[in-house]
Design a protein around this motif. Sequence first.
Motif, PDB file in Angstrom:
ATOM      1  N   LYS A 160      21.715  24.060  -5.442  1.00  0.00           N
ATOM      2  CA  LYS A 160      21.112  23.320  -4.755  1.00  0.00           C
ATOM      3  C   LYS A 160      22.230  22.593  -3.967  1.00  0.00           C
ATOM      4  N   LEU A 161      22.301  22.985  -2.588  1.00  0.00           N
ATOM      5  CA  LEU A 161      23.524  22.643  -1.711  1.00  0.00           C
ATOM      6  C   LEU A 161      23.269  21.610  -0.644  1.00  0.00           C
ATOM      7  N   PRO A 162      23.655  20.346  -0.909  1.00  0.00           N
ATOM      8  CA  PRO A 162      23.446  19.481   0.297  1.00  0.00           C
ATOM      9  C   PRO A 162      24.255  19.569   1.773  1.00  0.00           C
ATOM     10  N   LYS A 163      23.548  19.037   2.753  1.00  0.00           N
ATOM     11  CA  LYS A 163      23.868  19.235   4.030  1.00  0.00           C
ATOM     12  C   LYS A 163      23.535  17.705   4.653  1.00  0.00           C
ATOM     13  N   ARG A 164      24.543  17.258   5.738  1.00  0.00           N
ATOM     14  CA  ARG A 164      24.363  16.151   6.066  1.00  0.00           C
ATOM     15  C   ARG A 164      24.349  16.190   7.487  1.00  0.00           C
ATOM     16  N   SER A 165      23.873  15.470   8.340  1.00  0.00           N
ATOM     17  CA  SER A 165      24.285  15.162   9.741  1.00  0.00           C
ATOM     18  C   SER A 165      23.936  13.787  10.254  1.00  0.00           C
ATOM     19  N   VAL A 166      24.776  13.632  11.020  1.00  0.00           N
ATOM     20  CA  VAL A 166      24.833  12.185  11.797  1.00  0.00           C
ATOM     21  C   VAL A 166      24.816  12.447  13.218  1.00  0.00           C
ATOM     22  N   GLY A 167      23.984  11.969  14.262  1.00  0.00           N
ATOM     23  CA  GLY A 167      24.248  12.343  15.460  1.00  0.00           C
ATOM     24  C   GLY A 167      23.976  10.836  16.486  1.00  0.00           C
ATOM     25  N   TYR A 168      24.850  10.974  17.664  1.00  0.00           N
ATOM     26  CA  TYR A 168      24.768   9.912  18.570  1.00  0.00           C
ATOM     27  C   TYR A 168      24.443  10.352  19.765  1.00  0.00           C
ATOM     28  N   SER A 169      23.910   9.516  20.629  1.00  0.00           N
ATOM     29  CA  SER A 169      23.474   9.933  21.903  1.00  0.00           C
ATOM     30  C   SER A 169      23.704   8.707  22.799  1.00  0.00           C
ATOM     31  N   LEU A 170      23.836   9.414  24.132  1.00  0.00           N
ATOM     32  CA  LEU A 170      24.122   8.250  25.177  1.00  0.00           C
ATOM     33  C   LEU A 170      23.456   8.721  26.418  1.00  0.00           C
ATOM     34  N   GLY A 171      22.840   8.162  27.317  1.00  0.00           N
ATOM     35  CA  GLY A 171      22.319   8.614  28.511  1.00  0.00           C
ATOM     36  C   GLY A 171      21.969   7.641  29.644  1.00  0.00           C
ATOM     37  N   TRP A 172      21.864   8.097  30.574  1.00  0.00           N
ATOM     38  CA  TRP A 172      21.439   7.315  31.753  1.00  0.00           C
ATOM     39  C   TRP A 172      20.554   7.973  32.623  1.00  0.00           C
ATOM     40  N   THR A 173      19.553   7.392  32.922  1.00  0.00           N
ATOM     41  CA  THR A 173      18.377   8.059  33.776  1.00  0.00           C
ATOM     42  C   THR A 173      18.338   7.081  35.122  1.00  0.00           C
ATOM     43  N   SER A 220      23.179  12.948  30.152  1.00  0.00           N
ATOM     44  CA  SER A 220      23.315  12.208  28.838  1.00  0.00           C
ATOM     45  C   SER A 220      24.394  13.157  28.183  1.00  0.00           C
ATOM     46  N   ALA A 221      24.918  12.485  27.036  1.00  0.00           N
ATOM     47  CA  ALA A 221      26.029  12.977  26.421  1.00  0.00           C
ATOM     48  C   ALA A 221      25.578  12.969  24.743  1.00  0.00           C
ATOM     49  N   SER A 222      26.007  13.720  23.732  1.00  0.00           N
ATOM     50  CA  SER A 222      25.662  13.639  22.311  1.00  0.00           C
ATOM     51  C   SER A 222      26.641  14.271  21.553  1.00  0.00           C
ATOM     52  N   LEU A 223      26.791  13.752  20.486  1.00  0.00           N
ATOM     53  CA  LEU A 223      27.667  14.005  19.541  1.00  0.00           C
ATOM     54  C   LEU A 223      26.989  14.175  18.141  1.00  0.00           C
ATOM     55  N   MET A 224      27.058  15.312  17.334  1.00  0.00           N
ATOM     56  CA  MET A 224      26.521  15.487  16.299  1.00  0.00           C
ATOM     57  C   MET A 224      27.504  15.975  15.165  1.00  0.00           C
ATOM     58  N   ARG A 225      27.545  15.222  13.939  1.00  0.00           N
ATOM     59  CA  ARG A 225      28.637  15.598  12.942  1.00  0.00           C
ATOM     60  C   ARG A 225      27.823  16.141  11.596  1.00  0.00           C
ATOM     61  N   LEU A 226      28.328  17.306  11.402  1.00  0.00           N
ATOM     62  CA  LEU A 226      27.537  17.878  10.101  1.00  0.00           C
ATOM     63  C   LEU A 226      28.407  18.121   9.133  1.00  0.00           C
ATOM     64  N   SER A 227      28.251  17.953   7.918  1.00  0.00           N
ATOM     65  CA  SER A 227      29.061  18.029   6.871  1.00  0.00           C
ATOM     66  C   SER A 227      28.231  18.686   5.682  1.00  0.00           C
ATOM     67  N   GLY A 228      29.115  19.305   4.720  1.00  0.00           N
ATOM     68  CA  GLY A 228      28.484  20.102   3.618  1.00  0.00           C
ATOM     69  C   GLY A 228      28.415  21.547   3.532  1.00  0.00           C
ATOM     70  N   TYR A 229      27.074  21.873   3.028  1.00  0.00           N
ATOM     71  CA  TYR A 229      26.879  23.373   2.968  1.00  0.00           C
ATOM     72  C   TYR A 229      26.685  23.737   4.161  1.00  0.00           C
ATOM     73  N   LEU A 230      27.366  24.242   5.076  1.00  0.00           N
ATOM     74  CA  LEU A 230      26.912  24.913   6.351  1.00  0.00           C
ATOM     75  C   LEU A 230      27.070  26.390   6.550  1.00  0.00           C
ATOM     76  N   ASP A 231      27.124  27.257   5.419  1.00  0.00           N
ATOM     77  CA  ASP A 231      27.152  28.473   5.403  1.00  0.00           C
ATOM     78  C   ASP A 231      25.512  29.007   5.537  1.00  0.00           C
TER      79      ASP A 231
END
Lengths: 420, 324
Positions: A191-204, A216-227
């Motif tokens: 059982k292999l964990p995988k995590r993500s944190v995402g940030y977003s910022l936008g203007w309409t 808009s701009a977004s950033l997502m960081r993933l970590s863990g088992y990504l295979d």
Amino acid sequence: MAATEPKGANGRLTRRRTRLGKLPWLVAGLGTLVVRSARAQSYVDSRLLFYKESGDRTQVIDPVFLLHEDFGENGGQLDLILGYDSISGASPTGAYPTFDATTSASGQTSASGQVPLASYKDHREALTASYGRRFGSHMPTVDLSYSKENDYTARGAGISDAWTMLEGRGTLHFGLAMSSDMVAPTTNDLKLPKRSVGYSLGWTWILGEKDVFDVSASLMRLSGYLDDPYKVVPIGSPDLQENFPEHRPNSRARYALVGRYGHHTSGNSAIKATYRFYTDDWGIRAHTLELEYDLRLGGGWIVSPQARLYVQSAASFYGSLFVEPQQFMSADYRLSPFSSLLGGLKVSHEIFPGFEAYAAVTLQTQTGRDRISLSGVSSGEETGRQSVSAADMEEELGRQSVSAADMKVTTVTFGFRRRF
Amino acid sequence: MSVVDRPVLYTTRFRLMGGGASVKFVDDHGREQAERVARAVEAEARRIEMKFSRYRENSVISEINRNAGRTPVAVDRETEQLVLFALDLARITGGRFDPTVGVLRRAWDFRSGKVPSTAEIRALLPLVDASAISVQDRTVFLRRAGMELDFGGIGKEYAVDRAVDTLEREGVTIALVDFAGDVRTLGMRGDGRPWSIGVVDPEETRRCRFTVRTVGSSGVATSGTYERCFVKDGRRYHHLLDATTGWPAQGLASVTAVDGTAFRAGRYATAAFLLGPEAGLALLERTKSIEGALITEGGEILVTRGMANLTDLPGSLYAKYPFI
């Protein structure tokens, strides 16, 4: 939509895209024009999506039920989304697309090779709940999501806010989303964990009465088992390879910048243009250009043609064949350089006030740019004995190249929306 | 005395019987020896082509056909064995397979795409009769004038086996012989994995539907509707004619058979094809050492019990563990 997962990527990522598509950091960035403006009244939306990749690859049947309940100015808004995907078919393993030989009816035909596929079958249950309430000029929203399939469990949560200012002409939206997933490959007991944190910022920005601009701009960081536990990497020569499990870095930072412009034309029709730039620290860069047009024909009919162009470059550790093992290596076509072109048409009709039915079809052609030539495969050392000319041989063997990214994808959607 | 060198995978290609021939083999005695082996293999394949081709005036087949209804023709043991095997198969298939079916080519022209009349077929059927072939005292005799013996694909499949025999005589233990879709493997691949033979998809012949994995000495051959065929009024007319009716056999799109030799694999693939899905599968199932996969006209794949584990079809070991 994640950059390496345009429509047409295999079912596994398609499913994740569906899930991510519900999260606020993406909603805030990409869906503002549609989602926020749609939140005017309650409705139920029910749709059935058929997704099919050419060549007996992935097929998905995906019924989705959406309830949007608007409790009024002080009560807030609740969204509940229930989904059930039935997935079957086959996905490229990453192995080198050659055979030692092909057997066929007597004659000239020679199927030069085929991308090796592994069959699979799965289903996925998903639930997403979202609640937002207006506080003055703010509209904070909380999301929770959960999905489960045979080998993958995903849990996600997010918060976001849409802050309206400039007398309603501008909205700043920002969000944070997290997920904690578990990969449980069917080929082992891990059982292999995988995590993500995402940030977003936008203007309409509402520009006058007819134009809306959203960035808009977004950033997502993933970590863990990504295979991908089912992918292999061929190591060797075109004639002789050994397949190893692939291995990817255990972190990934994904950046996206999206610009979207909407223009209302006469007759209440609308044209929408979207450009998206994506890059990540795995080396992929992608561009998406999309045009949509909502043509109101009167009598409750809306016809919406759509076109989309997508181009991506390869991940730094991607290869269709490796000479020797590397720390990170993958032959997954989703990390390969490819392009796709999509055309679609949606027709919706308001059958009676408050009840709208729609049907949509999209056709997509995806072409890999890392192509493996299957003709004239040289095998170690040739004896040089050829009783026919090289031209004859090429014709005979069929000068052909393949890429695992090559495929055609068809989607058909039927749905209805009932407002109340 | 030959010099032992590092093992090298050699490939030689040539044109044979109207198709492409490819021979891969591993040898560790240097390039000169490899060239000698390649020449010997090609020469043996050419010998079979010359001997059994109905297109060559001086082939034994042409001689037998010229003397149909007139006189028995003396043949060697090799020819006699091939004829006897063909007759045996005609018996097994209740006459659907028939080595004299080639005469129907006078009515069937798959290039022109013209569907012959029932009368044309009926007029030729008396000349399609395996029971009118006499094999006696090393002679072969077609008892009716106008009859034709046609080894068709038999020659190519047999040539594959003869090529492998030649390789073995030269001391080769790892080889892959592919004569336009009729395949025979020898030994193990250099990396210890099974040989992987793609089975052409009858619906889309530029790709393969699944693969057959073989270890050791195995022949793999396929009969299918997608060669020498035409479609008229929505119906596919192909060259695999049921000798009892003179019309293309119905129900299947292709049959792939696996056996110790390409020759037997090819004959049983054709026989199963002519018998149709149920009887064809039953034939392969009950025949010792033969395994096979049938693709029906509707695209369904039927496999013998033993075949399931020789392919990467869903549910097989190779599908579950793509690493092997």
